[in-house]
Design a protein around this motif. Structure first.
Motif, PDB file in Angstrom:
ATOM      1  N   ALA A  30       0.843  -1.210   0.000  1.00 49.38           N
ATOM      2  CA  ALA A  30       0.000   0.000   0.000  1.00 49.38           C
ATOM      3  C   ALA A  30       0.875   1.255   0.000  1.00 49.38           C
ATOM      4  O   ALA A  30       1.967   1.257   0.577  1.00 49.38           O
ATOM      5  N   PRO A  31       0.418   2.320  -0.640  1.00 50.16           N
ATOM      6  CA  PRO A  31       1.195   3.565  -0.634  1.00 50.16           C
ATOM      7  C   PRO A  31       1.278   4.138   0.786  1.00 50.16           C
ATOM      8  O   PRO A  31       0.398   3.897   1.621  1.00 50.16           O
ATOM      9  N   GLN A  32       2.344   4.894   1.055  1.00 48.39           N
ATOM     10  CA  GLN A  32       2.552   5.444   2.392  1.00 48.39           C
ATOM     11  C   GLN A  32       1.414   6.358   2.837  1.00 48.39           C
ATOM     12  O   GLN A  32       1.200   6.537   4.035  1.00 48.39           O
ATOM     13  N   SER A  33       0.666   6.903   1.900  1.00 50.64           N
ATOM     14  CA  SER A  33      -0.472   7.753   2.268  1.00 50.64           C
ATOM     15  C   SER A  33      -1.547   6.967   3.025  1.00 50.64           C
ATOM     16  O   SER A  33      -2.372   7.547   3.721  1.00 50.64           O
ATOM     17  N   GLU A  34      -1.528   5.628   2.913  1.00 42.87           N
ATOM     18  CA  GLU A  34      -2.493   4.777   3.612  1.00 42.87           C
ATOM     19  C   GLU A  34      -1.947   4.244   4.939  1.00 42.87           C
ATOM     20  O   GLU A  34      -2.666   3.557   5.671  1.00 42.87           O
ATOM     21  N   TRP A  35      -0.698   4.537   5.256  1.00 41.74           N
ATOM     22  CA  TRP A  35      -0.078   4.023   6.474  1.00 41.74           C
ATOM     23  C   TRP A  35      -0.525   4.817   7.689  1.00 41.74           C
ATOM     24  O   TRP A  35      -0.845   6.003   7.605  1.00 41.74           O
ATOM     25  N   MET A  36      -0.505   4.175   8.841  1.00 36.85           N
ATOM     26  CA  MET A  36      -0.755   4.870  10.098  1.00 36.85           C
ATOM     27  C   MET A  36       0.413   5.814  10.371  1.00 36.85           C
ATOM     28  O   MET A  36       1.552   5.540   9.971  1.00 36.85           O
ATOM     29  N   ASP A  37       0.130   6.920  11.040  1.00 32.18           N
ATOM     30  CA  ASP A  37       1.172   7.862  11.412  1.00 32.18           C
ATOM     31  C   ASP A  37       2.191   7.146  12.305  1.00 32.18           C
ATOM     32  O   ASP A  37       1.818   6.491  13.286  1.00 32.18           O
ATOM     33  N   ALA A  38       3.478   7.258  11.967  1.00 28.30           N
ATOM     34  CA  ALA A  38       4.529   6.536  12.687  1.00 28.30           C
ATOM     35  C   ALA A  38       4.598   6.932  14.155  1.00 28.30           C
ATOM     36  O   ALA A  38       4.743   6.076  15.037  1.00 28.30           O
ATOM     37  N   ASP A  39       4.497   8.228  14.449  1.00 32.19           N
ATOM     38  CA  ASP A  39       4.559   8.674  15.847  1.00 32.19           C
ATOM     39  C   ASP A  39       3.369   8.166  16.652  1.00 32.19           C
ATOM     40  O   ASP A  39       3.525   7.714  17.788  1.00 32.19           O
ATOM     41  N   ALA A  40       2.195   8.239  16.070  1.00 33.87           N
ATOM     42  CA  ALA A  40       0.990   7.747  16.754  1.00 33.87           C
ATOM     43  C   ALA A  40       1.072   6.238  16.968  1.00 33.87           C
ATOM     44  O   ALA A  40       0.667   5.722  18.022  1.00 33.87           O
ATOM     45  N   THR A  58      11.340  -0.487   7.186  1.00 32.16           N
ATOM     46  CA  THR A  58      12.222  -1.409   6.478  1.00 32.16           C
ATOM     47  C   THR A  58      12.053  -1.307   4.965  1.00 32.16           C
ATOM     48  O   THR A  58      11.106  -0.681   4.474  1.00 32.16           O
ATOM     49  N   ASP A  59      12.935  -1.978   4.246  1.00 34.00           N
ATOM     50  CA  ASP A  59      12.841  -2.038   2.783  1.00 34.00           C
ATOM     51  C   ASP A  59      11.582  -2.772   2.326  1.00 34.00           C
ATOM     52  O   ASP A  59      11.109  -2.579   1.225  1.00 34.00           O
ATOM     53  N   GLY A  60      11.029  -3.617   3.201  1.00 36.70           N
ATOM     54  CA  GLY A  60       9.816  -4.364   2.876  1.00 36.70           C
ATOM     55  C   GLY A  60       8.546  -3.649   3.304  1.00 36.70           C
ATOM     56  O   GLY A  60       7.494  -4.259   3.418  1.00 36.70           O
ATOM     57  N   ASN A  61       8.658  -2.332   3.541  1.00 38.75           N
ATOM     58  CA  ASN A  61       7.508  -1.512   3.930  1.00 38.75           C
ATOM     59  C   ASN A  61       6.863  -1.981   5.233  1.00 38.75           C
ATOM     60  O   ASN A  61       5.649  -2.157   5.320  1.00 38.75           O
TER      61      ASN A  61
END
Length: 92
Positions: A30-40, A58-61
């Motif tokens: 999935a594109p990073q725009s769909e990822w949860m916020d890293a800090d949260a 990681t390299d494997g997202n």
């Protein structure tokens, strides 16, 4: 001449045997725009009792942590950054 070929072939075989293929753990495409916020996400892990010594992408997202779980077990965990599920976990 023949012994040089045999020696070269043997050396190449030993060199190839010493090499290992390192598989990358793939967590999402999935594109990073769909990822949860890293800090949260890290905050949610801390709220669950994790101690995070290192956090990285990681390299494997994956979101990967090195640290300790709520039972003080040393862990390395790969999380899917979209839904937070554990993809791979190693306890040390």
């Amino acid at each position: 001449m023949k012994s040089k070929i045999l020696l070269t072939s043997a050396l190449a075989l030993f060199a190839a045997a010493g090499c290992s293929t390192h598989e990358t753990t793939q967590c999402t495409t999935a594109p990073q725009s769909e990822w949860m916020d890293a800090d949260a996400f890290q905050s949610s892990l801390l709220d669950k009792g994790f101690q995070i010594n290192e956090f990285k992408v990681t390299d494997g997202n994956c979101y990967e942590i090195y640290g300790f779980d709520s039972s003080d077990n040393k862990v390395e965990i790969y999380f899917n950054p979209v839904d937070g599920s554990i993809v791979k976990q190693e306890m040390h």
